[in-house]
Design an enzyme around this catalytic site. Sequence first.
Site, PDB file in Angstrom:
ATOM      1  N   HIS A   7       0.722  -1.274  -0.066  1.00 16.19           N
ATOM      2  CA  HIS A   7      -0.113   0.055   0.265  1.00 16.19           C
ATOM      3  C   HIS A   7       1.034   1.327   0.014  1.00 16.19           C
ATOM      4  O   HIS A   7       1.295   1.690   1.083  1.00 16.19           O
ATOM      5  CB  HIS A   7      -0.763   0.037   1.255  1.00 16.19           C
ATOM      6  N   HIS A   9       1.370   4.947  -2.224  1.00 18.56           N
ATOM      7  CA  HIS A   9       0.848   6.105  -3.286  1.00 18.56           C
ATOM      8  C   HIS A   9       2.133   6.770  -4.034  1.00 18.56           C
ATOM      9  O   HIS A   9       2.894   7.195  -3.073  1.00 18.56           O
ATOM     10  CB  HIS A   9      -0.078   6.907  -2.671  1.00 18.56           C
ATOM     11  N   ASP A  11       1.995   9.556  -5.602  1.00 20.86           N
ATOM     12  CA  ASP A  11       2.152  11.045  -5.404  1.00 20.86           C
ATOM     13  C   ASP A  11       2.428  11.481  -4.037  1.00 20.86           C
ATOM     14  O   ASP A  11       2.829  12.707  -3.621  1.00 20.86           O
ATOM     15  CB  ASP A  11       0.672  11.832  -5.794  1.00 20.86           C
ATOM     16  N   GLY A 243      -9.887   8.171  -1.967  1.00 23.82           N
ATOM     17  CA  GLY A 243     -10.434   9.560  -1.731  1.00 23.82           C
ATOM     18  C   GLY A 243     -11.027   9.555  -0.639  1.00 23.82           C
ATOM     19  O   GLY A 243     -10.826   8.844   0.443  1.00 23.82           O
ATOM     20  N   HIS A 270      -9.906   1.068  -0.585  1.00 23.32           N
ATOM     21  CA  HIS A 270      -9.548   1.951   0.751  1.00 23.32           C
ATOM     22  C   HIS A 270     -11.204   1.860   1.505  1.00 23.32           C
ATOM     23  O   HIS A 270     -12.221   2.339   1.076  1.00 23.32           O
ATOM     24  CB  HIS A 270      -9.414   3.272   0.380  1.00 23.32           C
ATOM     25  N   GLU A 273     -11.331   3.599   6.999  1.00 20.65           N
ATOM     26  CA  GLU A 273     -10.324   4.478   7.449  1.00 20.65           C
ATOM     27  C   GLU A 273     -10.922   5.745   7.843  1.00 20.65           C
ATOM     28  O   GLU A 273     -10.687   6.078   9.057  1.00 20.65           O
ATOM     29  CB  GLU A 273      -9.457   4.947   6.193  1.00 20.65           C
ATOM     30  N   ASP A 350       1.946   3.447   3.213  1.00 20.26           N
ATOM     31  CA  ASP A 350       1.045   4.271   2.497  1.00 20.26           C
ATOM     32  C   ASP A 350       1.611   5.670   1.816  1.00 20.26           C
ATOM     33  O   ASP A 350       1.304   5.509   0.672  1.00 20.26           O
ATOM     34  CB  ASP A 350      -0.050   4.969   3.606  1.00 20.26           C
TER      35      ASP A 350
END
Length: 389
Positions: A7, A9, A11, A243, A270, A273, A350
């Site tokens: 997991h 990302h 960006d 998102g 996701h 969370e 993450d």
Amino acid sequence: MSYSDLHLHLDGSLPLETVKVLSWLDRDSELDLPNDEDELRKLLTYDYDIETVNQPHGIYERQTSWGRVILKPEEYMQEGEVVEQKKTRSLDDYLKKFDIPLKLLQTEENISYAVQELAKDLKRRGVDYAEIRFAPQLHTRRGLSQIQVVEAVLNGYTGRLDFTGDTGNSDTMKKLMEYENALEIDMGLGKKPDFPHIRFILCLMRGNMKDTKLSDANMETVEAARYFMSEGNSLIAGLDLAGAEGIYPTKDYGDFFGIARRHRIPFTIHAGEAAGPDSIYEALEMGASRIGHGIAAAKDEGLMRELARRGTIIEMCPTSNIQTGAADSIFDYPLRTFMSHGMKVTINSDNMTVSDTDITREFAFLEDKLSLTAEEKAVLMKNADEGHL
């Protein structure tokens, strides 16, 4: 020791030096970034206000993203006094830290370079296998199609920065050499990059589903995954949904994942969370083989048993989960609760830059704060090694 990070990302994990180079490569981004590295780090890394709480017998603690810290004697308050600063932890605030990276990841050149540098950084950090996720639709603001975005990601990983395979004479390489000479630094441009094994997950985005542009963009992401996977491209691992979960419920995206199921595209979602157990139930009903974060499952005994029965992989991200408020602190973190129920838990980073962490630091964090044992660590790492999409 080598690690798997399931997991992660794109960006949210760009090295600081990479951000500087991306800004230099893409003058049209119109970003005026600070030269001071500490100031740049503040723009890209998430932090939140602290809360000071009264404790029995005049002993006080400070709540930070790394857990509770005992205050020094000179910081004690009078017995019975309570001082509280407003906490600002939230997923929505956390997501604002992606604004700068996304502005820089709008050209094929920048996307490819970012992927290449992140891959090298992961190898340096001891990662042997990673699944990097990104939302192609977020990189189309300046005219790229989602297919072009995915191709740029793949080209970055395979080292074709100019899309011809001749990196030594590419326009990008010439620009990088100019940058290297201007700053009088060694960027290692002549060295063959050493990458871990990486595959990529394409993210659909939550939002107002009455917005036809968003719906069309999400459908385009599903079709992009189908296109690359039908061509036998094993570098595309599957799909995800990311998102603002607390605002836009998981159930609204069932049609997209129904199409994914029909085309045998695996996916993670996701869930749990910023929303409760229902979000996780909805992700399971859609057919998710993994759950991103899943912290809210700790509130539902039946759900934990069901996740264990199915063998659903839970992608836990301790530092991020505390920063966003998904978990109150590391001392309330449900890692052992999940493991004691037989759930297949993995530990992940993450967002390495936004959360100022990496996979080795996540395990060190758990070993320090929760006294994670070698046996427990071995189970978590085995789950990650066997939990690929």
